[in-house]
Design an enzyme around this catalytic site. Structure first.
Site, short mmCIF file in Angstrom:
data_model
loop_
_atom_site.label_atom_id
_atom_site.label_comp_id
_atom_site.label_asym_id
_atom_site.label_seq_id
_atom_site.Cartn_x
_atom_site.Cartn_y
_atom_site.Cartn_z
N CYS A 197 6.20 21.81 31.16
CA CYS A 197 5.50 20.53 31.03
C CYS A 197 5.59 20.09 29.58
O CYS A 197 5.12 20.78 28.68
CB CYS A 197 4.05 20.71 31.46
SG CYS A 197 3.12 19.19 31.34
N ARG A 209 -5.26 22.97 39.07
CA ARG A 209 -4.92 23.80 37.91
C ARG A 209 -6.14 24.07 37.02
O ARG A 209 -6.78 23.12 36.54
CB ARG A 209 -3.80 23.14 37.09
CG ARG A 209 -3.34 24.02 35.90
CD ARG A 209 -2.08 23.51 35.21
NE ARG A 209 -1.03 23.29 36.17
CZ ARG A 209 -0.52 22.10 36.49
NH1 ARG A 209 -0.96 21.03 35.87
NH2 ARG A 209 0.42 22.00 37.40
N CYS A 237 8.08 18.58 34.12
CA CYS A 237 6.93 17.68 34.11
C CYS A 237 6.88 17.07 32.71
O CYS A 237 7.17 17.76 31.73
CB CYS A 237 5.65 18.46 34.38
SG CYS A 237 4.15 17.47 34.25
N CYS A 281 0.76 14.29 38.84
CA CYS A 281 -0.16 15.30 38.32
C CYS A 281 -1.26 14.52 37.59
O CYS A 281 -0.97 13.86 36.58
CB CYS A 281 0.58 16.23 37.36
SG CYS A 281 -0.52 17.40 36.52
N CYS A 323 -9.38 14.55 21.27
CA CYS A 323 -8.01 14.98 20.99
C CYS A 323 -7.71 15.21 19.51
O CYS A 323 -7.89 14.31 18.66
CB CYS A 323 -7.03 13.95 21.54
SG CYS A 323 -5.32 14.50 21.40
N CYS A 370 -1.09 10.23 16.67
CA CYS A 370 -1.18 9.29 17.78
C CYS A 370 -2.13 8.14 17.45
O CYS A 370 -3.18 8.34 16.84
CB CYS A 370 -1.65 10.04 19.03
SG CYS A 370 -1.72 8.99 20.50
N CYS A 398 -8.75 8.85 21.58
CA CYS A 398 -9.37 9.76 22.54
C CYS A 398 -10.25 10.76 21.76
O CYS A 398 -9.73 11.54 20.95
CB CYS A 398 -8.30 10.49 23.34
SG CYS A 398 -7.04 9.37 24.01
N1 SAM Z 1 -0.55 11.37 24.93
C1 SAM Z 1 -0.44 11.44 26.34
C2 SAM Z 1 -1.66 10.96 27.05
O1 SAM Z 1 -2.73 11.01 26.48
O2 SAM Z 1 -1.52 10.50 28.18
C3 SAM Z 1 -0.08 12.82 26.85
C4 SAM Z 1 -0.69 14.06 26.20
S1 SAM Z 1 -2.47 14.23 26.30
C5 SAM Z 1 -2.77 15.46 25.10
C6 SAM Z 1 -2.69 14.95 27.89
C7 SAM Z 1 -4.08 15.30 28.33
O3 SAM Z 1 -4.52 16.50 27.71
C8 SAM Z 1 -5.20 14.34 28.07
O4 SAM Z 1 -5.22 13.25 28.94
C9 SAM Z 1 -6.42 15.22 28.25
O5 SAM Z 1 -6.84 15.19 29.61
C10 SAM Z 1 -5.90 16.61 27.87
N2 SAM Z 1 -6.51 17.06 26.61
C11 SAM Z 1 -6.20 16.64 25.37
N3 SAM Z 1 -6.97 17.23 24.43
C12 SAM Z 1 -7.80 18.06 25.10
C13 SAM Z 1 -8.85 18.96 24.68
N4 SAM Z 1 -9.19 19.07 23.41
N5 SAM Z 1 -9.48 19.68 25.64
C14 SAM Z 1 -9.14 19.55 26.92
N6 SAM Z 1 -8.17 18.71 27.37
C15 SAM Z 1 -7.51 17.97 26.48
C1 DTB Z 2 -3.45 18.63 31.02
O1 DTB Z 2 -4.22 18.19 31.91
N1 DTB Z 2 -3.82 19.50 30.08
C2 DTB Z 2 -2.70 19.78 29.18
C3 DTB Z 2 -1.54 18.98 29.82
N2 DTB Z 2 -2.18 18.28 30.90
C4 DTB Z 2 -0.72 18.11 29.00
C5 DTB Z 2 -3.00 19.52 27.77
C6 DTB Z 2 -4.22 20.26 27.24
C7 DTB Z 2 -4.35 19.99 25.81
C8 DTB Z 2 -5.39 20.84 25.15
C9 DTB Z 2 -5.56 20.55 23.71
C10 DTB Z 2 -4.37 20.79 22.84
O2 DTB Z 2 -3.57 21.70 23.06
O3 DTB Z 2 -4.24 20.04 21.87
FE1 SF4 Z 3 -2.90 10.38 21.89
FE2 SF4 Z 3 -4.29 12.60 22.31
FE3 SF4 Z 3 -5.07 10.34 23.44
FE4 SF4 Z 3 -2.77 11.54 24.30
S1 SF4 Z 3 -4.84 12.34 24.46
S2 SF4 Z 3 -3.09 9.34 23.85
S3 SF4 Z 3 -2.08 12.42 22.33
S4 SF4 Z 3 -5.01 10.76 21.22
#
Ligand code: SAM
Ligand code: DTB
Ligand code: SF4
Length: 325
Positions: free
Chosen positions: A103, A266, A134, A194, A66, A59, A63
Protein backbone atom coordinates in the site's frame (compact mmCIF):
# COMPACT_ATOMS: atom_id res chain seq x y z
CA UNK A 1 -44.80 -8.66 -17.28
CA UNK A 2 -42.49 -7.48 -14.55
CA UNK A 3 -39.46 -9.47 -13.48
CA UNK A 4 -38.74 -9.83 -9.84
CA UNK A 5 -35.14 -9.21 -8.86
CA UNK A 6 -33.28 -12.38 -7.94
CA UNK A 7 -30.80 -10.36 -5.90
CA UNK A 8 -31.92 -10.31 -2.27
CA UNK A 9 -32.28 -6.79 -0.89
CA UNK A 10 -29.16 -5.65 0.90
CA UNK A 11 -29.50 -5.05 4.64
CA UNK A 12 -29.60 -1.34 5.28
CA UNK A 13 -28.51 -0.19 8.72
CA UNK A 14 -29.71 2.96 10.40
CA UNK A 15 -27.46 4.92 12.75
CA UNK A 16 -29.77 4.02 15.63
CA UNK A 17 -29.44 0.30 14.91
CA UNK A 18 -25.68 0.64 14.66
CA UNK A 19 -25.54 2.49 17.95
CA UNK A 20 -27.68 -0.23 19.54
CA UNK A 21 -25.08 -2.80 18.44
CA UNK A 22 -22.36 -0.75 20.17
CA UNK A 23 -24.48 -0.75 23.35
CA UNK A 24 -24.91 -4.54 23.52
CA UNK A 25 -23.31 -6.39 26.42
CA UNK A 26 -19.73 -7.10 25.34
CA UNK A 27 -20.16 -10.88 25.23
CA UNK A 28 -23.34 -10.65 23.16
CA UNK A 29 -21.72 -8.27 20.66
CA UNK A 30 -18.62 -10.42 20.32
CA UNK A 31 -20.62 -13.59 19.95
CA UNK A 32 -22.73 -12.11 17.14
CA UNK A 33 -19.75 -10.58 15.37
CA UNK A 34 -17.66 -13.73 15.60
CA UNK A 35 -20.52 -15.83 14.31
CA UNK A 36 -20.88 -13.58 11.23
CA UNK A 37 -17.11 -13.54 10.82
CA UNK A 38 -16.96 -17.34 10.87
CA UNK A 39 -19.80 -17.61 8.36
CA UNK A 40 -18.00 -15.47 5.77
CA UNK A 41 -14.30 -15.98 6.37
CA UNK A 42 -11.61 -18.46 7.38
CA UNK A 43 -11.16 -17.03 10.87
CA UNK A 44 -7.56 -18.28 11.15
CA UNK A 45 -6.29 -16.48 8.05
CA UNK A 46 -5.09 -12.91 8.14
CA UNK A 47 -4.27 -10.61 5.24
CA UNK A 48 -0.99 -8.67 5.50
CA UNK A 49 -0.48 -5.29 3.82
CA UNK A 50 2.83 -3.45 3.97
CA UNK A 51 2.88 0.34 3.77
CA UNK A 52 5.40 2.46 1.88
CA UNK A 53 5.34 6.23 2.05
CA UNK A 54 6.15 7.21 -1.53
CA UNK A 55 5.89 10.94 -0.79
CA UNK A 56 6.23 12.04 2.81
CA UNK A 57 5.31 15.28 4.58
CA UNK A 58 4.83 18.90 3.53
CA UNK A 59 1.13 18.35 2.89
CA UNK A 60 -1.15 21.38 2.41
CA UNK A 61 -4.07 19.80 4.27
CA UNK A 62 -4.75 20.52 7.93
CA UNK A 63 -5.88 17.06 9.15
CA UNK A 64 -5.46 17.53 12.91
CA UNK A 65 -4.21 13.98 13.47
CA UNK A 66 -1.52 13.96 10.82
CA UNK A 67 2.22 14.41 11.32
CA UNK A 68 2.62 15.01 7.57
CA UNK A 69 0.54 18.18 7.46
CA UNK A 70 2.62 21.26 6.69
CA UNK A 71 0.39 23.20 9.12
CA UNK A 72 1.99 21.69 12.24
CA UNK A 73 5.47 21.60 13.67
CA UNK A 74 6.30 17.88 13.73
CA UNK A 75 9.51 15.91 13.30
CA UNK A 76 8.45 14.58 9.88
CA UNK A 77 10.88 15.51 7.07
CA UNK A 78 9.34 16.13 3.65
CA UNK A 79 10.60 13.99 0.76
CA UNK A 80 10.18 13.98 -3.02
CA UNK A 81 8.14 11.37 -4.88
CA UNK A 82 9.91 8.01 -4.73
CA UNK A 83 11.48 6.29 -7.70
CA UNK A 84 9.56 3.23 -9.07
CA UNK A 85 12.74 1.10 -8.71
CA UNK A 86 12.86 1.88 -4.98
CA UNK A 87 9.20 0.90 -4.71
CA UNK A 88 9.94 -2.33 -6.52
CA UNK A 89 12.67 -3.13 -4.01
CA UNK A 90 10.25 -2.43 -1.14
CA UNK A 91 7.70 -4.74 -2.78
CA UNK A 92 10.28 -7.52 -3.07
CA UNK A 93 11.19 -7.20 0.62
CA UNK A 94 7.55 -7.05 1.72
CA UNK A 95 6.73 -10.18 -0.23
CA UNK A 96 9.73 -12.04 1.16
CA UNK A 97 8.55 -11.11 4.68
CA UNK A 98 5.09 -12.55 3.96
CA UNK A 99 2.92 -9.60 2.86
CA UNK A 100 0.36 -10.04 0.09
CA UNK A 101 -0.25 -6.35 -0.67
CA UNK A 102 1.83 -3.19 -0.92
CA UNK A 103 0.00 0.00 0.00
CA UNK A 104 1.67 3.18 -1.24
CA UNK A 105 0.76 6.45 0.47
CA UNK A 106 1.46 10.04 -0.60
CA UNK A 107 1.06 13.17 1.51
CA UNK A 108 -1.11 14.91 -1.05
CA UNK A 109 -4.47 16.62 -0.89
CA UNK A 110 -5.18 15.28 -4.35
CA UNK A 111 -3.55 13.39 -7.17
CA UNK A 112 -2.06 15.71 -9.79
CA UNK A 113 -1.98 14.67 -13.45
CA UNK A 114 1.73 15.40 -13.73
CA UNK A 115 2.51 12.62 -11.20
CA UNK A 116 0.19 10.03 -12.76
CA UNK A 117 2.73 8.34 -15.04
CA UNK A 118 5.22 7.83 -12.19
CA UNK A 119 2.55 6.40 -9.89
CA UNK A 120 1.39 4.10 -12.71
CA UNK A 121 4.99 2.85 -13.02
CA UNK A 122 5.05 2.14 -9.28
CA UNK A 123 1.88 0.09 -9.58
CA UNK A 124 3.33 -1.86 -12.50
CA UNK A 125 6.48 -2.53 -10.45
CA UNK A 126 4.48 -3.86 -7.48
CA UNK A 127 2.39 -6.11 -9.71
CA UNK A 128 5.56 -7.40 -11.40
CA UNK A 129 6.73 -8.59 -7.96
CA UNK A 130 3.52 -10.60 -7.57
CA UNK A 131 1.86 -8.45 -4.92
CA UNK A 132 -1.55 -6.83 -4.82
CA UNK A 133 -1.33 -3.06 -5.14
CA UNK A 134 -3.04 -0.30 -3.21
CA UNK A 135 -2.47 3.46 -3.34
CA UNK A 136 -3.71 6.31 -1.18
CA UNK A 137 -3.08 9.63 -2.88
CA UNK A 138 -5.88 11.92 -1.69
CA UNK A 139 -8.76 13.11 -3.87
CA UNK A 140 -9.00 11.43 -7.26
CA UNK A 141 -10.94 12.29 -10.43
CA UNK A 142 -12.77 9.70 -12.52
CA UNK A 143 -10.21 10.05 -15.33
CA UNK A 144 -7.28 9.53 -12.95
CA UNK A 145 -8.97 6.49 -11.42
CA UNK A 146 -9.29 5.00 -14.90
CA UNK A 147 -5.56 5.50 -15.57
CA UNK A 148 -4.61 3.78 -12.30
CA UNK A 149 -6.96 0.89 -13.06
CA UNK A 150 -5.34 0.53 -16.47
CA UNK A 151 -1.90 0.38 -14.78
CA UNK A 152 -3.09 -2.68 -12.85
CA UNK A 153 -4.14 -1.10 -9.53
CA UNK A 154 -6.21 -3.36 -7.27
CA UNK A 155 -7.30 -1.11 -4.36
CA UNK A 156 -7.62 2.61 -3.71
CA UNK A 157 -7.57 3.67 -0.06
CA UNK A 158 -9.46 6.81 0.86
CA UNK A 159 -10.82 7.09 4.39
CA UNK A 160 -13.88 9.04 5.45
CA UNK A 161 -12.00 9.35 8.78
CA UNK A 162 -15.00 10.06 11.08
CA UNK A 163 -18.71 10.93 11.08
CA UNK A 164 -19.99 13.68 8.81
CA UNK A 165 -20.90 15.68 11.96
CA UNK A 166 -17.48 15.43 13.64
CA UNK A 167 -15.54 15.85 10.40
CA UNK A 168 -15.28 19.67 10.62
CA UNK A 169 -13.59 19.37 14.02
CA UNK A 170 -10.78 17.41 12.36
CA UNK A 171 -10.23 18.78 8.83
CA UNK A 172 -11.13 22.13 7.31
CA UNK A 173 -9.35 22.01 3.95
CA UNK A 174 -11.48 19.42 2.16
CA UNK A 175 -15.04 18.29 2.71
CA UNK A 176 -16.69 15.01 3.66
CA UNK A 177 -18.64 15.23 0.38
CA UNK A 178 -15.40 15.48 -1.64
CA UNK A 179 -14.24 12.26 0.01
CA UNK A 180 -17.45 10.48 -0.97
CA UNK A 181 -17.04 11.77 -4.54
CA UNK A 182 -13.56 10.24 -4.69
CA UNK A 183 -14.91 6.92 -3.44
CA UNK A 184 -17.54 7.08 -6.18
CA UNK A 185 -14.89 7.74 -8.85
CA UNK A 186 -12.79 4.83 -7.56
CA UNK A 187 -15.76 2.47 -7.67
CA UNK A 188 -16.84 3.60 -11.15
CA UNK A 189 -13.37 2.84 -12.50
CA UNK A 190 -13.76 -0.78 -11.38
CA UNK A 191 -11.22 -0.52 -8.56
CA UNK A 192 -11.69 -2.16 -5.17
CA UNK A 193 -12.48 0.32 -2.43
CA UNK A 194 -10.57 0.52 0.83
CA UNK A 195 -12.20 3.03 3.19
CA UNK A 196 -12.38 3.36 6.93
CA UNK A 197 -11.44 5.89 9.55
CA UNK A 198 -9.79 6.78 12.83
CA UNK A 199 -11.18 6.35 16.32
CA UNK A 200 -9.93 8.07 19.45
CA UNK A 201 -9.91 11.64 18.09
CA UNK A 202 -12.26 12.87 20.83
CA UNK A 203 -15.38 11.84 18.91
CA UNK A 204 -18.28 10.09 20.66
CA UNK A 205 -19.66 6.63 20.18
CA UNK A 206 -22.49 8.10 18.08
CA UNK A 207 -19.82 9.40 15.66
CA UNK A 208 -18.19 6.00 15.44
CA UNK A 209 -21.59 4.46 14.75
CA UNK A 210 -22.36 7.09 12.12
CA UNK A 211 -19.01 6.56 10.40
CA UNK A 212 -19.58 2.80 10.12
CA UNK A 213 -23.18 3.32 8.96
CA UNK A 214 -21.95 5.61 6.17
CA UNK A 215 -19.34 3.07 5.08
CA UNK A 216 -21.89 0.23 5.11
CA UNK A 217 -24.33 2.30 3.06
CA UNK A 218 -21.91 2.69 0.14
CA UNK A 219 -23.19 0.64 -2.76
CA UNK A 220 -21.53 -1.75 -2.71
CA UNK A 221 -19.75 -1.40 0.67
CA UNK A 222 -15.92 -1.22 0.66
CA UNK A 223 -14.00 -4.46 0.19
CA UNK A 224 -11.54 -3.28 2.81
CA UNK A 225 -12.23 -1.24 5.97
CA UNK A 226 -9.23 0.04 7.94
CA UNK A 227 -9.99 0.93 11.55
CA UNK A 228 -7.16 3.14 12.80
CA UNK A 229 -6.67 3.93 16.47
CA UNK A 230 -5.25 7.46 16.61
CA UNK A 231 -1.47 7.44 16.82
CA UNK A 232 -0.72 10.62 18.77
CA UNK A 233 1.91 12.56 16.81
CA UNK A 234 3.74 15.25 18.83
CA UNK A 235 3.11 18.69 17.36
CA UNK A 236 -0.34 17.89 15.93
CA UNK A 237 -3.49 19.36 17.54
CA UNK A 238 -4.70 15.86 18.50
CA UNK A 239 -1.42 14.81 20.11
CA UNK A 240 -2.78 15.10 23.64
CA UNK A 241 -6.29 13.66 23.21
CA UNK A 242 -7.01 10.90 25.72
CA UNK A 243 -6.41 7.50 24.12
CA UNK A 244 -9.52 5.48 23.39
CA UNK A 245 -9.97 2.34 25.47
CA UNK A 246 -8.89 -0.85 23.71
CA UNK A 247 -12.27 -2.44 24.52
CA UNK A 248 -14.02 0.33 22.58
CA UNK A 249 -11.75 -0.48 19.63
CA UNK A 250 -12.81 -4.13 19.92
CA UNK A 251 -16.46 -3.04 19.90
CA UNK A 252 -15.87 -0.84 16.83
CA UNK A 253 -14.33 -3.76 14.97
CA UNK A 254 -17.19 -6.06 15.99
CA UNK A 255 -19.76 -3.57 14.71
CA UNK A 256 -17.83 -3.11 11.46
CA UNK A 257 -17.86 -6.88 11.00
CA UNK A 258 -21.63 -7.04 11.59
CA UNK A 259 -22.40 -4.18 9.19
CA UNK A 260 -19.98 -5.31 6.47
CA UNK A 261 -19.73 -9.11 6.68
CA UNK A 262 -17.84 -9.50 3.41
CA UNK A 263 -15.27 -6.75 3.96
CA UNK A 264 -11.73 -7.22 5.14
CA UNK A 265 -11.70 -5.33 8.43
CA UNK A 266 -8.20 -4.10 9.08
CA UNK A 267 -6.83 -3.52 12.58
CA UNK A 268 -4.74 -0.63 11.31
CA UNK A 269 -2.69 2.15 12.92
CA UNK A 270 -2.20 2.07 16.68
CA UNK A 271 -1.18 -1.54 17.29
CA UNK A 272 2.09 -0.63 19.04
CA UNK A 273 0.07 0.50 22.05
CA UNK A 274 -2.11 -2.64 22.13
CA UNK A 275 -1.09 -5.78 23.98
CA UNK A 276 -1.49 -9.28 22.54
CA UNK A 277 -4.74 -9.80 24.43
CA UNK A 278 -6.39 -6.71 22.97
CA UNK A 279 -5.26 -7.65 19.46
CA UNK A 280 -6.53 -11.21 19.95
CA UNK A 281 -9.95 -9.81 20.90
CA UNK A 282 -9.92 -7.66 17.75
CA UNK A 283 -9.25 -10.76 15.63
CA UNK A 284 -12.00 -12.66 17.43
CA UNK A 285 -14.39 -9.74 16.86
CA UNK A 286 -13.78 -9.85 13.12
CA UNK A 287 -10.54 -8.12 12.18
CA UNK A 288 -8.79 -10.16 9.49
CA UNK A 289 -6.13 -7.86 8.13
CA UNK A 290 -3.27 -5.77 9.53
CA UNK A 291 -0.48 -3.49 8.41
CA UNK A 292 2.67 -5.58 8.56
CA UNK A 293 6.19 -4.19 8.80
CA UNK A 294 7.89 -1.97 11.37
CA UNK A 295 6.69 1.33 9.88
CA UNK A 296 3.28 2.69 8.92
CA UNK A 297 3.76 5.84 6.83
CA UNK A 298 5.79 7.80 9.35
CA UNK A 299 4.83 6.17 12.66
CA UNK A 300 6.04 2.92 14.21
CA UNK A 301 4.27 -0.40 13.80
CA UNK A 302 5.16 -3.71 15.53
CA UNK A 303 8.26 -5.37 14.08
CA UNK A 304 7.57 -8.38 11.82
CA UNK A 305 9.05 -10.82 14.31
CA UNK A 306 6.63 -9.67 17.03
CA UNK A 307 3.70 -10.21 14.68
CA UNK A 308 4.96 -13.64 13.66
CA UNK A 309 5.14 -14.59 17.34
CA UNK A 310 1.62 -13.29 17.88
CA UNK A 311 0.32 -15.29 14.92
CA UNK A 312 2.00 -18.43 16.30
CA UNK A 313 0.38 -17.91 19.70
CA UNK A 314 -3.05 -17.46 18.13
CA UNK A 315 -2.73 -20.10 15.40
CA UNK A 316 -3.19 -17.44 12.71
CA UNK A 317 -1.60 -17.73 9.29
CA UNK A 318 -1.02 -15.10 6.59
CA UNK A 319 -3.62 -15.28 3.87
CA UNK A 320 -2.76 -16.15 0.29
CA UNK A 321 -2.89 -13.52 -2.44
CA UNK A 322 -6.39 -13.64 -3.89
CA UNK A 323 -6.49 -14.97 -7.46
CA UNK A 324 -7.03 -12.34 -10.17
CA UNK A 325 -10.70 -12.34 -11.26
N1 SAM B 1 -2.83 12.09 1.94
C1 SAM B 1 -3.77 11.10 1.59
C2 SAM B 1 -5.10 11.30 2.25
O1 SAM B 1 -5.14 11.90 3.31
O2 SAM B 1 -6.09 10.87 1.69
C3 SAM B 1 -3.31 9.69 1.86
C4 SAM B 1 -2.48 9.37 3.10
S1 SAM B 1 -3.28 9.64 4.69
C5 SAM B 1 -1.93 9.60 5.77
C6 SAM B 1 -4.20 8.16 4.90
C7 SAM B 1 -4.98 7.97 6.16
O3 SAM B 1 -4.13 7.63 7.24
C8 SAM B 1 -5.78 9.13 6.71
O4 SAM B 1 -6.98 9.35 6.03
C9 SAM B 1 -6.03 8.69 8.14
O5 SAM B 1 -7.23 7.94 8.21
C10 SAM B 1 -4.82 7.80 8.44
N2 SAM B 1 -3.95 8.45 9.43
C11 SAM B 1 -3.10 9.47 9.21
N3 SAM B 1 -2.46 9.85 10.34
C12 SAM B 1 -2.92 9.03 11.32
C13 SAM B 1 -2.64 8.93 12.73
N4 SAM B 1 -1.81 9.75 13.33
N5 SAM B 1 -3.28 7.96 13.42
C14 SAM B 1 -4.14 7.13 12.81
N6 SAM B 1 -4.44 7.20 11.50
C15 SAM B 1 -3.85 8.13 10.75
C1 DTB C 1 -5.02 3.68 6.71
O1 DTB C 1 -6.25 3.63 6.97
N1 DTB C 1 -4.06 3.76 7.63
C2 DTB C 1 -2.75 3.85 6.99
C3 DTB C 1 -3.09 3.71 5.49
N2 DTB C 1 -4.53 3.69 5.48
C4 DTB C 1 -2.54 4.66 4.54
C5 DTB C 1 -1.97 5.03 7.40
C6 DTB C 1 -1.77 5.15 8.90
C7 DTB C 1 -0.91 6.30 9.17
C8 DTB C 1 -0.47 6.38 10.60
C9 DTB C 1 0.36 7.56 10.90
C10 DTB C 1 1.67 7.65 10.17
O2 DTB C 1 2.33 6.64 9.88
O3 DTB C 1 2.07 8.78 9.89
FE1 SF4 D 1 -2.14 15.36 4.07
FE2 SF4 D 1 -1.98 13.86 6.24
FE3 SF4 D 1 -4.30 14.95 5.58
FE4 SF4 D 1 -3.28 12.95 4.03
S1 SF4 D 1 -3.95 12.80 6.16
S2 SF4 D 1 -4.19 14.90 3.33
S3 SF4 D 1 -1.08 13.41 4.26
S4 SF4 D 1 -2.42 16.07 6.18
Amino acid sequence: MTHESVVPPRRVWTREETLALFALPFNDLLHQAHEVHRRHWDVNAIQLSTLVSVKTGGCGEDCKYCGQSGHYDTSVEATRLMDPDTVREAARKAKAAGASRLCMGAAWREMRDRDLARVADMITAVKAEGLESCVTLGLLTAAQAAVLKEAGLDYYNHNIDTSEEYYDQVISTRTFKERLDTLHNVREAGLKVCSGGIIGMGEGRADRAAMLTTLASLQPPPESVPINRLVPIPGTPLATVEQIEPLELVRTIAVARLLMPKARVRLSAGRTSLNDEAQALCFFAGANSIFYGDRLLTADNPVEEADRMLFAKLGLRPDEIQPVQ
